[in-house]
Design a protein around this motif. Structure first.
Motif, PDB file in Angstrom:
ATOM      1  N   VAL A 151       0.856  -1.200   0.000  1.00  0.00           N
ATOM      2  CA  VAL A 151       0.000   0.000   0.000  1.00  0.00           C
ATOM      3  C   VAL A 151       0.888   1.246   0.000  1.00  0.00           C
ATOM      4  O   VAL A 151       0.708   2.166  -0.805  1.00  0.00           O
ATOM      5  CB  VAL A 151      -0.945   0.020   1.231  1.00  0.00           C
ATOM      6  N   LEU A 152       1.890   1.231   0.874  1.00  0.00           N
ATOM      7  CA  LEU A 152       2.764   2.406   0.991  1.00  0.00           C
ATOM      8  C   LEU A 152       3.595   2.628  -0.259  1.00  0.00           C
ATOM      9  O   LEU A 152       3.729   3.752  -0.736  1.00  0.00           O
ATOM     10  CB  LEU A 152       3.716   2.234   2.178  1.00  0.00           C
ATOM     11  N   GLN A 153       4.093   1.528  -0.783  1.00  0.00           N
ATOM     12  CA  GLN A 153       4.927   1.603  -1.982  1.00  0.00           C
ATOM     13  C   GLN A 153       4.151   2.268  -3.120  1.00  0.00           C
ATOM     14  O   GLN A 153       4.656   3.149  -3.805  1.00  0.00           O
ATOM     15  CB  GLN A 153       5.279   0.169  -2.357  1.00  0.00           C
ATOM     16  N   VAL A 154       2.894   1.873  -3.286  1.00  0.00           N
ATOM     17  CA  VAL A 154       2.077   2.434  -4.369  1.00  0.00           C
ATOM     18  C   VAL A 154       1.647   3.867  -4.018  1.00  0.00           C
ATOM     19  O   VAL A 154       1.711   4.778  -4.843  1.00  0.00           O
ATOM     20  CB  VAL A 154       0.847   1.529  -4.635  1.00  0.00           C
ATOM     21  N   ALA A 155       1.240   4.060  -2.757  1.00  0.00           N
ATOM     22  CA  ALA A 155       0.704   5.377  -2.346  1.00  0.00           C
ATOM     23  C   ALA A 155       1.744   6.483  -2.506  1.00  0.00           C
ATOM     24  O   ALA A 155       1.418   7.609  -2.888  1.00  0.00           O
ATOM     25  CB  ALA A 155       0.211   5.312  -0.899  1.00  0.00           C
ATOM     26  N   GLN A 156       3.003   6.130  -2.231  1.00  0.00           N
ATOM     27  CA  GLN A 156       4.061   7.149  -2.320  1.00  0.00           C
ATOM     28  C   GLN A 156       4.192   7.727  -3.722  1.00  0.00           C
ATOM     29  O   GLN A 156       4.633   8.860  -3.892  1.00  0.00           O
ATOM     30  CB  GLN A 156       5.404   6.536  -1.920  1.00  0.00           C
ATOM     31  N   LYS A 157       3.784   6.958  -4.710  1.00  0.00           N
ATOM     32  CA  LYS A 157       3.972   7.422  -6.105  1.00  0.00           C
ATOM     33  C   LYS A 157       2.712   8.084  -6.656  1.00  0.00           C
ATOM     34  O   LYS A 157       2.712   8.586  -7.772  1.00  0.00           O
ATOM     35  CB  LYS A 157       4.352   6.231  -6.991  1.00  0.00           C
ATOM     36  N   LEU A 158       1.627   8.047  -5.895  1.00  0.00           N
ATOM     37  CA  LEU A 158       0.372   8.617  -6.413  1.00  0.00           C
ATOM     38  C   LEU A 158       0.437  10.144  -6.421  1.00  0.00           C
ATOM     39  O   LEU A 158       1.004  10.751  -5.512  1.00  0.00           O
ATOM     40  CB  LEU A 158      -0.810   8.183  -5.543  1.00  0.00           C
ATOM     41  N   VAL A 159      -0.186  10.725  -7.432  1.00  0.00           N
ATOM     42  CA  VAL A 159      -0.303  12.184  -7.448  1.00  0.00           C
ATOM     43  C   VAL A 159      -1.776  12.529  -7.238  1.00  0.00           C
ATOM     44  O   VAL A 159      -2.618  12.236  -8.086  1.00  0.00           O
ATOM     45  CB  VAL A 159       0.206  12.777  -8.790  1.00  0.00           C
ATOM     46  N   ILE A 160      -2.072  13.082  -6.077  1.00  0.00           N
ATOM     47  CA  ILE A 160      -3.464  13.444  -5.751  1.00  0.00           C
ATOM     48  C   ILE A 160      -3.569  14.964  -5.793  1.00  0.00           C
ATOM     49  O   ILE A 160      -2.827  15.661  -5.107  1.00  0.00           O
ATOM     50  CB  ILE A 160      -3.852  12.928  -4.352  1.00  0.00           C
ATOM     51  N   GLU A 161      -4.486  15.450  -6.618  1.00  0.00           N
ATOM     52  CA  GLU A 161      -4.664  16.906  -6.709  1.00  0.00           C
ATOM     53  C   GLU A 161      -6.097  17.277  -6.343  1.00  0.00           C
ATOM     54  O   GLU A 161      -7.042  16.606  -6.788  1.00  0.00           O
ATOM     55  CB  GLU A 161      -4.397  17.381  -8.141  1.00  0.00           C
ATOM     56  N   LEU A 162      -6.244  18.313  -5.564  1.00  0.00           N
ATOM     57  CA  LEU A 162      -7.570  18.831  -5.203  1.00  0.00           C
ATOM     58  C   LEU A 162      -7.707  20.192  -5.863  1.00  0.00           C
ATOM     59  O   LEU A 162      -6.910  21.085  -5.616  1.00  0.00           O
ATOM     60  CB  LEU A 162      -7.688  18.963  -3.680  1.00  0.00           C
ATOM     61  N   GLN A 163      -8.705  20.308  -6.743  1.00  0.00           N
ATOM     62  CA  GLN A 163      -8.864  21.578  -7.462  1.00  0.00           C
ATOM     63  C   GLN A 163     -10.262  22.120  -7.235  1.00  0.00           C
ATOM     64  O   GLN A 163     -11.219  21.335  -7.216  1.00  0.00           O
ATOM     65  CB  GLN A 163      -8.695  21.347  -8.972  1.00  0.00           C
ATOM     66  N   PRO A 164     -10.397  23.443  -7.093  1.00  0.00           N
ATOM     67  CA  PRO A 164     -11.740  23.985  -6.974  1.00  0.00           C
ATOM     68  C   PRO A 164     -12.508  23.754  -8.274  1.00  0.00           C
ATOM     69  O   PRO A 164     -11.992  24.051  -9.350  1.00  0.00           O
ATOM     70  CB  PRO A 164     -11.519  25.483  -6.702  1.00  0.00           C
ATOM     71  N   GLY A 165     -13.693  23.145  -8.207  1.00  0.00           N
ATOM     72  CA  GLY A 165     -14.482  22.882  -9.418  1.00  0.00           C
ATOM     73  C   GLY A 165     -15.795  23.646  -9.345  1.00  0.00           C
ATOM     74  O   GLY A 165     -16.116  24.244  -8.323  1.00  0.00           O
ATOM     75  N   GLU A 166     -16.550  23.578 -10.429  1.00  0.00           N
ATOM     76  CA  GLU A 166     -17.817  24.325 -10.496  1.00  0.00           C
ATOM     77  C   GLU A 166     -18.808  23.824  -9.442  1.00  0.00           C
ATOM     78  O   GLU A 166     -19.523  24.588  -8.814  1.00  0.00           O
ATOM     79  CB  GLU A 166     -18.414  24.122 -11.890  1.00  0.00           C
ATOM     80  N   PHE A 167     -18.809  22.492  -9.223  1.00  0.00           N
ATOM     81  CA  PHE A 167     -19.740  21.915  -8.247  1.00  0.00           C
ATOM     82  C   PHE A 167     -18.977  21.316  -7.072  1.00  0.00           C
ATOM     83  O   PHE A 167     -19.096  20.148  -6.760  1.00  0.00           O
ATOM     84  CB  PHE A 167     -20.611  20.836  -8.912  1.00  0.00           C
ATOM     85  N   GLY A 168     -18.141  22.095  -6.453  1.00  0.00           N
ATOM     86  CA  GLY A 168     -17.363  21.590  -5.332  1.00  0.00           C
ATOM     87  C   GLY A 168     -15.966  21.222  -5.772  1.00  0.00           C
ATOM     88  O   GLY A 168     -15.537  21.581  -6.872  1.00  0.00           O
ATOM     89  N   GLN A 169     -15.305  20.458  -4.919  1.00  0.00           N
ATOM     90  CA  GLN A 169     -13.910  20.169  -5.196  1.00  0.00           C
ATOM     91  C   GLN A 169     -13.738  19.040  -6.212  1.00  0.00           C
ATOM     92  O   GLN A 169     -14.415  18.023  -6.144  1.00  0.00           O
ATOM     93  CB  GLN A 169     -13.240  19.756  -3.891  1.00  0.00           C
ATOM     94  N   LYS A 170     -12.812  19.255  -7.139  1.00  0.00           N
ATOM     95  CA  LYS A 170     -12.512  18.232  -8.133  1.00  0.00           C
ATOM     96  C   LYS A 170     -11.287  17.455  -7.644  1.00  0.00           C
ATOM     97  O   LYS A 170     -10.328  18.053  -7.159  1.00  0.00           O
ATOM     98  CB  LYS A 170     -12.183  18.944  -9.458  1.00  0.00           C
ATOM     99  N   VAL A 171     -11.359  16.123  -7.748  1.00  0.00           N
ATOM    100  CA  VAL A 171     -10.255  15.297  -7.259  1.00  0.00           C
ATOM    101  C   VAL A 171      -9.612  14.578  -8.439  1.00  0.00           C
ATOM    102  O   VAL A 171     -10.281  13.866  -9.189  1.00  0.00           O
ATOM    103  CB  VAL A 171     -10.754  14.257  -6.226  1.00  0.00           C
ATOM    104  N   LEU A 172      -8.300  14.786  -8.597  1.00  0.00           N
ATOM    105  CA  LEU A 172      -7.567  14.131  -9.675  1.00  0.00           C
ATOM    106  C   LEU A 172      -6.594  13.123  -9.085  1.00  0.00           C
ATOM    107  O   LEU A 172      -5.885  13.425  -8.118  1.00  0.00           O
ATOM    108  CB  LEU A 172      -6.778  15.156 -10.503  1.00  0.00           C
ATOM    109  N   LEU A 173      -6.590  11.920  -9.649  1.00  0.00           N
ATOM    110  CA  LEU A 173      -5.667  10.879  -9.222  1.00  0.00           C
ATOM    111  C   LEU A 173      -4.795  10.529 -10.428  1.00  0.00           C
ATOM    112  O   LEU A 173      -5.324  10.054 -11.446  1.00  0.00           O
ATOM    113  CB  LEU A 173      -6.457   9.653  -8.726  1.00  0.00           C
ATOM    114  N   ASP A 174      -3.515  10.821 -10.314  1.00  0.00           N
ATOM    115  CA  ASP A 174      -2.589  10.655 -11.440  1.00  0.00           C
ATOM    116  C   ASP A 174      -3.176  11.273 -12.713  1.00  0.00           C
ATOM    117  O   ASP A 174      -3.158  10.678 -13.793  1.00  0.00           O
ATOM    118  CB  ASP A 174      -2.273   9.163 -11.669  1.00  0.00           C
TER     119      ASP A 174
END
Ligand code: DC
Length: 236
Positions: free
Chosen positions: A67-90
């Motif tokens: 889990v840690l090995q994979v999680a460390q490489k993930l790119v999680i982005e939180l962006q303000p969107g029109e209907f709340g927060q937009k979540v980007l994963l890689d």
């Protein structure tokens, strides 16, 4: 827009909002961030995004190393969107998929992993370094931002929280109010009983029981707390 432009405070502050599932934290945090011109950070979405990837890859929470090995490489982005927060994963938009019942049922199990929490906490602290952040979660006031200038612990009766979640469902026929109540109570139990950073009210947090309050009333109460804080620290 900055917090200053609203005239609430001369120096930006950080606001920590914690509480159990369905207390209305994310809606309120978003409204408070909007009112102050601050950035909203939904930390639950980060744990949800990690859970999504682990389920996709078939990595169980028991395999902490993987889990840690994979999680460390993930790119999680939180962006303000029109209907709340937009979540980007890689780079892919996972805003909708992280709210599925599969994720709801599994996220608490991954959120118990100590190394994963350390990783998330360090990312969350970086996001708040420049202040002007409204962050919601379970351990923000106690662990992530113990120095946040305003801390709120939002709660509501479990039946009321289940009722709110039920009303938000796009396909309510897929479950029942009773099942939702049981699921939320179980998630509360897992979040409150885990060893690492359990859901707990910080000693200096203001308790807001929202069972009989509207979302607007709650967010106005928090904005008042922030204004009071800003006035104390004002150099005007
Ligand atoms: O707020 P939410 O329902 O989206 O959170 C999803 C899960 O993530 C929830 O079971 C608790 C966990 N969580 C956590 O452990 N720590 C946080 N700071 C935020 C969420």
């Amino acid at each position: 827009m900055s917090g200053q432009s609203k005239g609430y405070t001369n120096c930006k502050i950080n606001i920590a909002i914690d509480g159990p599932a369905g207390a209305g934290k994310s809606t309120v945090a978003r409204m408070v961030a909007g009112a102050l011109g601050y950035i909203y950070v939904d930390t639950g979405a980060m744990y949800r995004a990690v859970t999504l990837r682990m389920l996709q890859l078939g990595i169980p929470p028991e395999d902490e190393e993987k889990v840690l090995q994979v999680a460390q490489k993930l790119v999680i982005e939180l962006q303000p969107g029109e209907f709340g927060q937009k979540v980007l994963l890689d780079g892919a938009d996972v805003t909708e998929s992280i709210r599925s019942s599969d994720i709801n049922a599994n996220v608490s199990r991954y959120a118990q992993i100590e190394g994963l929490r350390a990783l998330m906490v360090s990312l969350q602290r970086q996001m708040a370094l420049r202040k002007g952040v409204v962050m919601d979660g379970r351990d923000i006031g106690t662990t992530v931002l113990p120095d946040a200038e305003v801390k709120v612990f939002m709660t509501a009766a479990v039946e009321e929280r289940a009722r709110r979640r039920f009303q938000e469902l796009k396909n309510p026929e897929s479950t029942s109010l009773e099942k939702l109540t049981r699921d939320i109570a179980e998630r509360d139990r897992l979040d409150a009983e885990r060893e690492i950073s359990p859901l707990r009210q910080a000693e200096d947090a203001v308790l807001l029981d929202t069972t009989r309050m509207s979302i607007t009333e709650v967010s106005e109460a928090i904005v008042r707390l922030c204004k009071a804080h800003g006035m104390e620290r004002s150099v005007e």
